[in-house]
Design a protein around this motif. Sequence first.
Motif, mmCIF file in Angstrom:
data_model
loop_
_atom_site.group_PDB
_atom_site.id
_atom_site.type_symbol
_atom_site.label_atom_id
_atom_site.label_comp_id
_atom_site.label_asym_id
_atom_site.label_seq_id
_atom_site.Cartn_x
_atom_site.Cartn_y
_atom_site.Cartn_z
ATOM 1 N N GLN A 63 -6.550 -27.092 37.119
ATOM 2 C CA GLN A 63 -6.483 -27.272 35.681
ATOM 3 C C GLN A 63 -6.154 -25.827 35.062
ATOM 4 O OE1 GLN A 63 -9.809 -29.622 34.488
ATOM 5 N NE2 GLN A 63 -8.757 -31.307 34.311
ATOM 6 N N ALA A 64 -6.942 -25.277 35.276
ATOM 7 C CA ALA A 64 -6.676 -23.794 34.644
ATOM 8 C C ALA A 64 -5.620 -23.302 35.340
ATOM 9 C CB ALA A 64 -7.999 -22.970 34.729
ATOM 10 N N ALA A 65 -5.213 -23.157 36.438
ATOM 11 C CA ALA A 65 -4.228 -22.629 37.029
ATOM 12 C C ALA A 65 -2.852 -23.334 36.350
ATOM 13 C CB ALA A 65 -4.165 -22.759 38.510
ATOM 14 N N ALA A 66 -2.816 -24.390 36.492
ATOM 15 C CA ALA A 66 -1.546 -25.160 35.988
ATOM 16 C C ALA A 66 -1.440 -24.743 34.359
ATOM 17 C CB ALA A 66 -1.745 -26.729 35.982
ATOM 18 N N ARG A 67 -2.451 -24.875 33.704
ATOM 19 C CA ARG A 67 -2.515 -24.263 32.084
ATOM 20 C C ARG A 67 -2.026 -22.940 32.080
ATOM 21 N NH1 ARG A 67 -5.892 -21.253 29.707
ATOM 22 N NH2 ARG A 67 -7.487 -21.834 31.009
ATOM 23 N N GLU A 68 -2.471 -21.880 32.965
ATOM 24 C CA GLU A 68 -2.322 -20.790 32.681
ATOM 25 C C GLU A 68 -0.745 -20.296 33.265
ATOM 26 O OE1 GLU A 68 -3.613 -17.856 31.297
ATOM 27 O OE2 GLU A 68 -5.699 -18.711 31.249
ATOM 28 N N LEU A 69 -0.488 -21.038 34.140
ATOM 29 C CA LEU A 69 0.980 -20.788 34.628
ATOM 30 C C LEU A 69 1.998 -21.306 33.384
ATOM 31 C CD1 LEU A 69 2.738 -19.763 36.944
ATOM 32 C CD2 LEU A 69 2.971 -22.116 37.696
ATOM 33 N N LEU A 70 1.660 -22.415 33.027
ATOM 34 C CA LEU A 70 2.442 -22.980 31.740
ATOM 35 C C LEU A 70 2.648 -21.971 30.758
ATOM 36 C CD1 LEU A 70 4.264 -25.433 31.105
ATOM 37 C CD2 LEU A 70 2.542 -26.527 30.368
ATOM 38 N N GLU A 71 1.438 -21.703 30.309
ATOM 39 C CA GLU A 71 1.218 -20.804 29.084
ATOM 40 C C GLU A 71 2.181 -19.332 28.995
ATOM 41 O OE1 GLU A 71 -3.236 -22.079 27.454
ATOM 42 O OE2 GLU A 71 -2.882 -20.123 28.191
ATOM 43 N N GLU A 72 1.873 -18.843 30.457
ATOM 44 C CA GLU A 72 2.485 -17.417 30.709
ATOM 45 C C GLU A 72 4.097 -17.491 31.220
ATOM 46 O OE1 GLU A 72 0.014 -15.443 33.351
ATOM 47 O OE2 GLU A 72 -1.645 -15.318 32.053
ATOM 48 N N THR A 73 4.444 -18.468 31.740
ATOM 49 C CA THR A 73 5.614 -18.279 32.077
ATOM 50 C C THR A 73 6.660 -19.644 32.010
ATOM 51 O OG1 THR A 73 5.273 -19.378 34.493
ATOM 52 C CG2 THR A 73 4.876 -17.186 34.192
ATOM 53 N N HIS A 74 5.939 -20.872 31.337
ATOM 54 C CA HIS A 74 6.692 -21.793 31.050
ATOM 55 C C HIS A 74 6.973 -22.736 32.341
ATOM 56 C CE1 HIS A 74 7.270 -19.654 27.369
ATOM 57 N NE2 HIS A 74 7.057 -20.707 26.949
ATOM 58 N N CYS A 75 6.518 -22.486 33.584
ATOM 59 C CA CYS A 75 6.552 -23.185 34.764
ATOM 60 C C CYS A 75 5.552 -24.198 34.693
ATOM 61 C CB CYS A 75 6.737 -22.052 35.585
ATOM 62 S SG CYS A 75 8.170 -21.204 35.967
ATOM 63 N N ALA A 76 6.010 -25.222 35.385
ATOM 64 C CA ALA A 76 4.985 -26.371 35.637
ATOM 65 C C ALA A 76 4.558 -26.216 37.173
ATOM 66 C CB ALA A 76 5.434 -27.784 35.345
ATOM 67 N N LEU A 77 3.275 -26.313 37.522
ATOM 68 C CA LEU A 77 2.650 -26.153 38.910
ATOM 69 C C LEU A 77 2.682 -27.344 39.522
ATOM 70 C CD1 LEU A 77 1.378 -24.021 40.770
ATOM 71 C CD2 LEU A 77 -0.722 -24.893 39.907
ATOM 72 N N ILE A 78 3.135 -27.584 40.600
ATOM 73 C CA ILE A 78 3.495 -28.845 41.428
ATOM 74 C C ILE A 78 2.250 -28.647 42.544
ATOM 75 C CG2 ILE A 78 4.852 -30.303 42.716
ATOM 76 C CD1 ILE A 78 7.265 -28.987 40.985
ATOM 77 N N ARG A 79 1.604 -29.831 42.895
ATOM 78 C CA ARG A 79 0.617 -29.771 44.265
ATOM 79 C C ARG A 79 -0.051 -28.657 44.266
ATOM 80 N NH1 ARG A 79 5.734 -31.407 45.840
ATOM 81 N NH2 ARG A 79 6.011 -29.685 46.986
ATOM 82 N N PRO A 80 -1.091 -28.306 43.352
ATOM 83 C CA PRO A 80 -1.842 -27.211 43.336
ATOM 84 C C PRO A 80 -2.755 -27.478 44.583
ATOM 85 C CG PRO A 80 -2.338 -28.423 41.574
ATOM 86 C CD PRO A 80 -1.137 -29.192 42.047
ATOM 87 N N VAL A 81 -3.237 -26.720 45.502
ATOM 88 C CA VAL A 81 -4.082 -26.381 46.274
ATOM 89 C C VAL A 81 -5.147 -25.112 46.291
ATOM 90 C CG1 VAL A 81 -4.341 -26.120 48.934
ATOM 91 C CG2 VAL A 81 -2.690 -27.549 47.878
ATOM 92 N N ARG A 82 -6.190 -25.386 46.391
ATOM 93 C CA ARG A 82 -7.000 -24.372 46.093
ATOM 94 C C ARG A 82 -7.411 -23.588 47.532
ATOM 95 N NH1 ARG A 82 -12.499 -23.554 47.347
ATOM 96 N NH2 ARG A 82 -13.633 -22.009 45.953
ATOM 97 N N LEU A 83 -7.256 -22.242 47.414
ATOM 98 C CA LEU A 83 -7.498 -21.433 48.572
ATOM 99 C C LEU A 83 -8.520 -20.558 49.080
ATOM 100 C CD1 LEU A 83 -3.605 -19.850 48.880
ATOM 101 C CD2 LEU A 83 -4.586 -22.098 50.093
ATOM 102 N N GLY A 84 -9.459 -20.792 47.961
ATOM 103 C CA GLY A 84 -10.891 -20.300 47.975
ATOM 104 C C GLY A 84 -10.864 -19.393 46.768
#
Length: 150
Positions: A63-84
């Motif tokens: 959720q945080a990654a999708a929010r930050e990406l949208l706030e910073e770049t206006h890009c939506a994150l699709i199919r996020p996967v946690r890598l660790g």
Amino acid sequence: MALRLAHRLRLQWWRATKKVVRGCNVIAANPQGEILLVRHSYHARDIWMLPGGGLGKSEDAAQAAARELLEETHCALIRPVRLGTVVLDRNGWTNAIELIAGTTAHQPFADAREIEEARFFPTDALPERTSEAARAMIARWLDHQKGSSA
């Protein structure tokens, strides 16, 4: 100017309190397999980094990654996967970064407040001034793409 001052004060406080800061970085790939990098307006302005930021108290990493990406770049994150989790010693404070990877179909647009520039780069042609941490996280993602558990 205010963001730069606030950032310096925040870093001083974190060092003084030996804070462990939870955050996320996002590896967002476009359909061509290029990686989105950003340059910040308030610190290390000439260094390219992965988008990301802090995690809210009850916010999960994706959720945080999708929010930050949208706030910073206006890009939506699709199919996020946690890598660790990547733990970085930051000279007195600790940054525990959740590494999230996904794709985006959008063209980046820097917010002009926090982010000065946002662009896609081929993984084999990253800018010379890409942070070492970003390079290491991208290498981890590339290993994951090849099926490695590294």
